[in-house]
Scaffold this motif. Structure first.
Motif, PDB file in Angstrom:
ATOM      1  N   GLN A 136       0.842  -1.198   0.000  1.00  0.00           N
ATOM      2  CA  GLN A 136       0.000   0.000   0.000  1.00  0.00           C
ATOM      3  C   GLN A 136       0.876   1.246   0.000  1.00  0.00           C
ATOM      4  O   GLN A 136       2.010   1.215   0.499  1.00  0.00           O
ATOM      5  N   HIS A 137       0.314   2.316  -0.528  1.00  0.00           N
ATOM      6  CA  HIS A 137       0.948   3.633  -0.432  1.00  0.00           C
ATOM      7  C   HIS A 137      -0.129   4.679  -0.599  1.00  0.00           C
ATOM      8  O   HIS A 137      -1.268   4.369  -0.985  1.00  0.00           O
ATOM      9  N   MET A 138       0.217   5.922  -0.310  1.00  0.00           N
ATOM     10  CA  MET A 138      -0.705   7.038  -0.517  1.00  0.00           C
ATOM     11  C   MET A 138      -0.436   7.650  -1.880  1.00  0.00           C
ATOM     12  O   MET A 138       0.707   7.973  -2.198  1.00  0.00           O
ATOM     13  N   CYS A 139      -1.482   7.795  -2.670  1.00  0.00           N
ATOM     14  CA  CYS A 139      -1.347   8.439  -3.974  1.00  0.00           C
ATOM     15  C   CYS A 139      -1.039   9.925  -3.751  1.00  0.00           C
ATOM     16  O   CYS A 139      -1.784  10.609  -3.045  1.00  0.00           O
ATOM     17  N   PRO A 140       0.039  10.439  -4.347  1.00  0.00           N
ATOM     18  CA  PRO A 140       0.387  11.843  -4.141  1.00  0.00           C
ATOM     19  C   PRO A 140      -0.510  12.817  -4.910  1.00  0.00           C
ATOM     20  O   PRO A 140      -0.444  14.019  -4.692  1.00  0.00           O
ATOM     21  N   THR A 173       6.769  -0.031   5.018  1.00  0.00           N
ATOM     22  CA  THR A 173       7.145   1.371   5.238  1.00  0.00           C
ATOM     23  C   THR A 173       6.523   2.303   4.205  1.00  0.00           C
ATOM     24  O   THR A 173       6.474   3.513   4.417  1.00  0.00           O
ATOM     25  N   PHE A 174       6.036   1.750   3.100  1.00  0.00           N
ATOM     26  CA  PHE A 174       5.417   2.584   2.060  1.00  0.00           C
ATOM     27  C   PHE A 174       3.966   2.933   2.386  1.00  0.00           C
ATOM     28  O   PHE A 174       3.379   3.790   1.741  1.00  0.00           O
ATOM     29  N   GLU A 176       7.534   5.650  -8.971  1.00  0.00           N
ATOM     30  CA  GLU A 176       8.640   5.929  -8.053  1.00  0.00           C
ATOM     31  C   GLU A 176       8.787   4.828  -7.005  1.00  0.00           C
ATOM     32  O   GLU A 176       9.909   4.440  -6.657  1.00  0.00           O
ATOM     33  N   LEU A 177       7.684   4.314  -6.500  1.00  0.00           N
ATOM     34  CA  LEU A 177       7.724   3.236  -5.514  1.00  0.00           C
ATOM     35  C   LEU A 177       8.384   1.997  -6.103  1.00  0.00           C
ATOM     36  O   LEU A 177       9.278   1.409  -5.484  1.00  0.00           O
TER      37      LEU A 177
END
Length: 111
Positions: free
Chosen positions: A22-26, A58-59, A68-69
């Motif tokens: 998972q990550h947050m979309c910028p 951590t993402f 980028e990820l």
């Protein structure tokens, strides 16, 4: 910063693992859910899977693009001596589409 640990191994093999990520979309500040598939060759060492999982987690709260990820994971893992990262691929379901990103090291002289 959490980084994956390496552990010694006597086998010369190619490994592939797939995990949720998972990550947050910028761009829209929403959580993006996907999978990451990492393929590597052992060169006397291998990735310790529990620490790899911790690194991937951590993402979760970071604002970072899919591209980028994917590249950051490949670059971080490729900087570790004792393994040879063959590819990092991520797959995302967002905006009603499936998005796939791939990152691999381009051999010298092929640019």
């Amino acid at each position: 910063m959490i980084t994956p640990n390496l552990v010694p191994v006597e086998a010369n093999v190619t490994l592939t693992t797939t995990a949720d990520i998972q990550h947050m979309c910028p761009f829209v500040q929403e959580v993006d859910n996907g999978t990451v598939t990492i393929t590597w060759e052992t060169e006397g060492w291998t990735l310790e899977l529990h620490s790899l999982r911790d690194y991937l987690n951590t993402f979760r709260d970071r604002e970072i693009s899919h591209e980028e990820l994917t590249e950051e994971i490949r670059a971080e893992l490729n900087s570790r001596h004792g393994i040879n990262i063959k590819s990092v691929k991520t797959t995302w379901r967002t905006a009603g589409m499936e998005v796939r990103c791939s990152s691999w090291l381009i051999p010298a002289g092929r640019l």
